[in-house]
Structures are given as structure tokens and as C-alpha cells.
Write a protein that holds these residues in place. Structure first.
Motif, PDB file in Angstrom:
ATOM      1  N   ALA A   1      31.836  96.154  36.926  1.00 43.43           N
ATOM      2  CA  ALA A   1      33.151  96.405  37.518  1.00 43.43           C
ATOM      3  C   ALA A   1      34.260  96.325  36.480  1.00 43.43           C
ATOM      4  O   ALA A   1      35.253  97.053  36.553  1.00 43.43           O
ATOM      5  N   THR A   2      34.090  95.431  35.504  1.00 43.30           N
ATOM      6  CA  THR A   2      35.113  95.261  34.463  1.00 43.30           C
ATOM      7  C   THR A   2      34.619  95.666  33.082  1.00 43.30           C
ATOM      8  O   THR A   2      35.367  95.592  32.110  1.00 43.30           O
ATOM      9  N   ALA A   3      33.354  96.094  32.986  1.00 43.95           N
ATOM     10  CA  ALA A   3      32.744  96.464  31.704  1.00 43.95           C
ATOM     11  C   ALA A   3      32.869  95.319  30.704  1.00 43.95           C
ATOM     12  O   ALA A   3      33.228  95.516  29.543  1.00 43.95           O
ATOM     13  N   THR A   4      32.538  94.109  31.147  1.00 44.05           N
ATOM     14  CA  THR A   4      32.710  92.915  30.324  1.00 44.05           C
ATOM     15  C   THR A   4      31.371  92.215  30.090  1.00 44.05           C
ATOM     16  O   THR A   4      30.597  92.004  31.029  1.00 44.05           O
ATOM     17  N   LEU A   5      31.112  91.867  28.826  1.00 37.25           N
ATOM     18  CA  LEU A   5      29.945  91.075  28.452  1.00 37.25           C
ATOM     19  C   LEU A   5      30.426  89.642  28.223  1.00 37.25           C
ATOM     20  O   LEU A   5      31.356  89.403  27.441  1.00 37.25           O
TER      21      LEU A   5
ATOM     22  N   PRO B   1      21.726  89.815  24.943  1.00 38.36           N
ATOM     23  CA  PRO B   1      21.440  88.436  24.535  1.00 38.36           C
ATOM     24  C   PRO B   1      21.010  87.632  25.759  1.00 38.36           C
ATOM     25  O   PRO B   1      21.517  87.838  26.866  1.00 38.36           O
ATOM     26  N   PHE B   2      20.050  86.725  25.572  1.00 41.41           N
ATOM     27  CA  PHE B   2      19.416  86.051  26.703  1.00 41.41           C
ATOM     28  C   PHE B   2      20.409  85.407  27.667  1.00 41.41           C
ATOM     29  O   PHE B   2      20.225  85.423  28.874  1.00 41.41           O
ATOM     30  N   GLU B   3      21.445  84.814  27.116  1.00 43.24           N
ATOM     31  CA  GLU B   3      22.363  84.053  27.967  1.00 43.24           C
ATOM     32  C   GLU B   3      23.571  84.875  28.416  1.00 43.24           C
ATOM     33  O   GLU B   3      24.487  84.331  29.037  1.00 43.24           O
ATOM     34  N   ALA B   4      23.609  86.158  28.114  1.00 37.94           N
ATOM     35  CA  ALA B   4      24.772  86.989  28.432  1.00 37.94           C
ATOM     36  C   ALA B   4      24.574  87.748  29.735  1.00 37.94           C
ATOM     37  O   ALA B   4      23.454  88.060  30.135  1.00 37.94           O
ATOM     38  N   THR B   5      25.672  88.056  30.392  1.00 42.03           N
ATOM     39  CA  THR B   5      25.670  88.901  31.589  1.00 42.03           C
ATOM     40  C   THR B   5      26.712  89.998  31.412  1.00 42.03           C
ATOM     41  O   THR B   5      27.721  89.819  30.721  1.00 42.03           O
ATOM     42  N   PHE B   6      26.451  91.135  32.058  1.00 39.48           N
ATOM     43  CA  PHE B   6      27.359  92.280  31.977  1.00 39.48           C
ATOM     44  C   PHE B   6      27.885  92.590  33.371  1.00 39.48           C
ATOM     45  O   PHE B   6      27.108  92.751  34.316  1.00 39.48           O
ATOM     46  N   ASP B   7      29.219  92.656  33.492  1.00 39.82           N
ATOM     47  CA  ASP B   7      29.859  92.962  34.770  1.00 39.82           C
ATOM     48  C   ASP B   7      30.286  94.433  34.756  1.00 39.82           C
ATOM     49  O   ASP B   7      31.234  94.801  34.059  1.00 39.82           O
TER      50      ASP B   7
END
Length: 514
Positions: A284-288, A276-282
Motif C-alpha cells: 500500500a505504501t511501497a515501504t520495506l 531480508p529475513f526480518e523485513a516486510t514489504f507493505d
């Protein structure tokens, strides 16, 4: 290597037997050498006390016994019990005083009986030694991967007979016995597995896994491209989704991947471009995470790896539009389509709910992308037309049109500030066609339900008067309608381009603000 107590006692017994045999053999050799000495010596220690030979007199054929080692202090003198006489001296004797034996002197008989003293040195002891050596060097093989959920088994080809088994881990405690296979569980994580195999003869073979036990990574649920993990939110909602594995050992790393790798453009696409355009994926924590405002469906994967195994979770995020707050309209100028072979229009405009306008210019070369300009105003020539459409949108510009089961949706109503403007719904283009016979600034309004948006249209006067084109117009047809043939394809392309342009333009603006 773990050995049983009975095995230790057996090894000690074998060693003691070998020592006794060596000692006895050494004494026997010493006695034989003394008995065959040429010089007489005084001796009271018989070489083989109590050993009796059966002999036969060569003259009379009488059978008697010769008791070796019963000599007196007279060296070489002994009693030769042959049935009737005695023998004295180192090589003479008589039988009944009437015959002299012609056979080999009997005093050498004890020397020839020496092999009986070495009789215990059989091949039994070397055989035991060979088995002991084999037990200390014999190795088994563990077949299978040292992973949780796998089953190990042992192969000991050098052993024979009936086997017993003892499985253990690094701490040396036996965890399973009397089974040739061992199921690996999570309790064995990080440990090596060993096994001791003992056969019916007491021989031992051992084996240990080359690596410590690991566990394959796996997500809690099995997902596929057709059955992904679904996340549904409404525009404006914040997501904070974690995609860590449910099990797995070692250092687990995470990365984004493609749901359909075959459809990816390697020159332009990246895994995060499918988020999604405004989302980021980390990773290190596998978090969206992020506040999502662009409605749509987004497919991607999260790939977990611990170096020895991989797991993939397919994800589908759906962002639904929020409540409608206004109308977004589109106006397209098709007056110069003929110069582009009827494929696409010249210009189009997107009118946002607050009245802001974005201008779209279509190039003649279809291989080139249209350009988007922030601002501008719809402009057409006098007598020309605009094709107008619109739909309700939420505060983020997401279309909120409600479709029925057959895919139909209500059409907005288009009105003009000039009563002389000709307005009609065009079935072929599925839009409202507005024709402007008078040159001036016209204000069009697009409304649906209680929502509406208005925008100005500049109608540029033509050089030739309208009457000049009247004679060429067939009876019953207005001069400003243009060709009778309305091609749905150009209009469809124009509307799709306009919609895509708006989305692309809004996306560009949002991303530049990140």
C-alpha cells in the motif's frame, strides 16, 4: 466544436443567397405563366420590365428591337419596333403597310424570354451548400497516445489547401495554434485534447482524444539487475525504505518481483522469500521495513503499475555483520564415511558462541535433506577423529571473518583438555583434525584473537583393545588416522552442509518467533 467568427458570417451569407435565389425564381415562374395566358387581362405589371429582345423581320431582313412588357390597357397590343412599322392586335401587323409577316406572332416573345428571368439559378448555390454540409460533418484524426511526453499530430484528409490549427483542452482554452503537432505535458494530465483544423476555403474538421491524458509510471532512477538501487546496513539496524514512483498518473499499485525470474523455483519460491529475513514489504505504501539481523545480500524488485504502464526498480539490500562477540565452531564426524561411499559424513555439530549445540544428521540418501536437532553433544568412538573449524561471529551469529585481497583468512587455534589428543591442521579439508586415543569426555576450545568457545566431546570406548589394530598399521602411521587418502570433497560438502544447516536452523527459529 469551435468555429471562428468569419466562418459564422460566411454561413449566414450562404443562407441569404439561397433564400434570394428561391424568391426570385418563384416570381419568374409566376410572370411567365401570366404572359402566356389565353384570356386577355388588364395588367400594368410587366413580367420582365426592361428586358429587350433583338428581332429580324422575316420579309425585309431588317433588324429591330422588341421591348417586352410595354403594353397599354389594350391587352396584347404593343409597339413592335422592327424598323418601319407597328403591330397591333394579338396576332396581326404590317411592315410599311406592304407585307404581312409569316413568322410566329411576336406577342409570344415575352414568354420565350422567360429563361433570362431565371438566369441567376446557376449551380453556384448548390456547391456552397455541399461545402457547408461537408464542414459540419468532416472529422480529423489525432494520431498518437494521450500521454505526457508523447507528441500528438492531426490528420484531416477531407480538407485541402492551407491549414490552420487550434489545439485546446477540456476547458476550451486554446493552448497551441498553427501547428499540426502538439507535445503533451504534465499540465494536460486528466484532460482530453481537441483540435480544430480550418482549410483555405474555410471548411472545418475537428478531433478529440478518446482518453484523458495519463502519465507513465517511472521511478526516479533507472535501475537494472546489474546496476540496482543499493541499500547497505549493519546487522541490528532498522530499515524504512520507500519505493514510490517519481511520476505517474492514476491509481499506482506496487508489488514485489524477482530479479532473476529464470532462477526461481515456482514450487517453493515467492517474491517475499527474497527479502531480508526480518523485513516486510507493505504494497500500500511501497515501504520495506524491519530490524535486520541476518547478514547477507538480498536481491528483489519492486514493480509499479497504473493499469496502462509498468515500471520496475531493481533493489539489492546488503546486511553487513556487526562487531564480533564470540566464536562459532563446527565439529564433523567422518569415521563412517566409507559406508556412504566417501561422499559425506555421518554427523556434525554446530557450537554457538554461548556453548549451545545444534546436531546435524546426514541421511544415506543424498536426495534427502539433513535433519537438525536442537541440543546434543559431539560423540565419536575411541581412536576416531573430529574435524573442527570455527570463525568469529557477531551477536546475531553472523560470520565476521576478515579476508585479505587473495581471499585468505586466519585459522582459529584448537586445543584439548587432554594432552594426549593428537591435533593437526589438515590442508586437504582446511580444518583442524583432532584424534582421540582415550575414551572419556574431552573438552575442546576453539579460539581466534581474544575470542573463544569450548564444548565437550564424548569419546566412546571401542570393544577391541587398541593393540589389536596395531599390527595392521603401516610403520610410521598412527592406528587412529584411518585411510591415507583424504578426499577434500566430502569434507567440503560436510562443512558447507554444516554452515547451511546452522543458517537454516537459525532462520527457522527466527521466523517461528515472528
Amino acid at each position: 466544436m469551435h468555429r471562428s467568427t468569419s466562418g459564422v458570417r460566411r454561413a449566414c451569407a450562404v443562407g441569404t443567397t439561397i433564400a434570394l435565389i428561391g424568391l426570385t425564381t418563384g416570381l419568374g415562374v409566376f410572370a411567365a405563366s401570366s404572359a402566356s395566358a389565353a384570356e386577355p387581362v388588364t395588367s400594368t405589371a410587366p413580367a420582365d420590365a426592361g428586358t429587350t429582345d433583338v428581332t429580324t423581320d422575316p420579309t425585309t431582313g431588317t433588324t429591330g428591337t422588341d421591348t417586352a412588357g410595354t403594353s397599354t390597357t389594350d391587352a396584347g397590343t404593343g409597339t413592335d419596333t422592327t424598323g418601319n412599322g407597328t403591330s397591333s392586335g394579338p396576332g396581326t401587323g404590317t411592315t410599311d403597310g406592304s407585307a404581312t409577316p409569316t413568322s410566329t406572332p411576336t406577342p409570344t416573345a415575352p414568354a420565350t424570354s422567360t429563361p433570362k428571368a431565371t438566369a441567376p439559378t446557376t449551380t453556384t448555390a448548390p456547391t456552397k451548400t455541399s461545402k457547408a454540409a461537408r464542414a459540419s460533418s468532416s472529422a480529423a484524426t489525432i494520431v498518437g497516445e494521450a500521454k505526457v511526453g508523447e507528441t500528438l499530430r492531426v490528420d484531416a484528409p477531407e480538407l485541402s489547401g492551407t491549414y490552420t490549427y487550434a489545439w485546446s483542452t477540456d476547458d476550451g482554452v486554446t493552448v497551441a495554434s498553427d501547428k499540426s503537432s502538439y507535445p503533451v505535458t504534465s499540465a494536460d494530465l486528466g484532460k482530453r485534447i481537441s483540435v480544430v483544423v480550418t482549410d483555405s476555403a474555410g471548411d472545418i474538421a475537428t478531433a478529440t482524444t478518446a482518453d484523458a491524458v495519463t502519465e507513465d509510471v517511472a521511478f526516479a532512477d533507472t535501475t537494472t539487475a546489474d546496476a540496482p538501487r543499493t541499500i547497505e546496513v549493519t546487522a541490528g539496524d532498522t530499515v524504512d525504505e520507500t519505493f514510490t514512483v517519481a511520476k505517474g498518473s492514476g491509481d499506482v499499485t506496487y508489488a514485489l518481483g524477482y530479479t532473476d525470474p529464470d532462477s526461481v523455483d515456482p514450487d517453493n519460491d515467492t517474491p517475499d522469500s527474497y527479502l531480508p529475513f526480518e523485513a516486510t514489504f507493505d504494497p500500500a505504501t511501497a515501504t520495506l521495513s524491519g530490524t535486520l539481523i541476518s547478514a547477507g545480500t538480498y536481491d528483489f524488485t519492486v514493480v509499479a503499475s497504473n493499469g496502462t504502464s509498468d515500471a520496475t526498480e531493481y533493489v539489492e539490500v546488503t546486511v553487513d555483520p556487526a562487531a564480533a562477540v564470540g566464536i562459532m565452531a563446527a565439529a564433523t564426524d567422518r569415521s563412517n564415511e566409507d559406508s556412504f561411499d566417501g561422499v559425506h559424513p555421518t554427523n556434525a555439530w554446530i557450537i554457538e558462541p554461548d556453548g549451545h549445540i545444534v546436531t546435524i544428521s546426514f541421511p544415506a540418501d543424498l536426495d534427502q535433506e539433513p535433519t537438525f536437532t536442537d541440543g546434543g553433544q559431539p560423540t565419536v568412538k575411541q581412536g576416531a577423529s573430529l574435524w573442527v573449524n570455527g570463525s568469529p561471529v557477531d551477536q546475531y551469529g553472523n560470520d565476521t571473518t576478515q579476508y585479505d585481497d587473495e581471499g585468505n583468512a586466519p585459522q582459529p587455534t584448537v586445543t584439548s583438555s587432554y594432552a594426549t589428543d593428537q591435533i593437526a591442521f589438515d590442508e586437504d579439508s582446511f580444518a583442524t583434525k583432532v584424534t582421540f586415543p582415550h575414551a572419556s569426555t574431552h573438552v575442546l576450545t576453539v579460539a581466534e584473537d581474544a575470542l573463544s568457545v569450548s564444548f565437550p566431546v564424548t569419546v566412546v570406548p571401542t570393544v577391541a583393545p587398541v593393540a589389536a589394530v596395531t599390527p595392521t598399521t603401516p610403520k610410521g602411521q598412527l592406528a587412529f588416522t584411518g585411510s591415507d587418502t583424504t578426499d577434500a570433497l566430502p569434507w567440503g560438502i560436510a562443512m558447507l552442509a554444516a554452515g547451511a544447516g546452522l543458517i537454516g536452523f537459525r532462520t527457522f527459529r527466527r521466523r517461528t518467533q515472528r
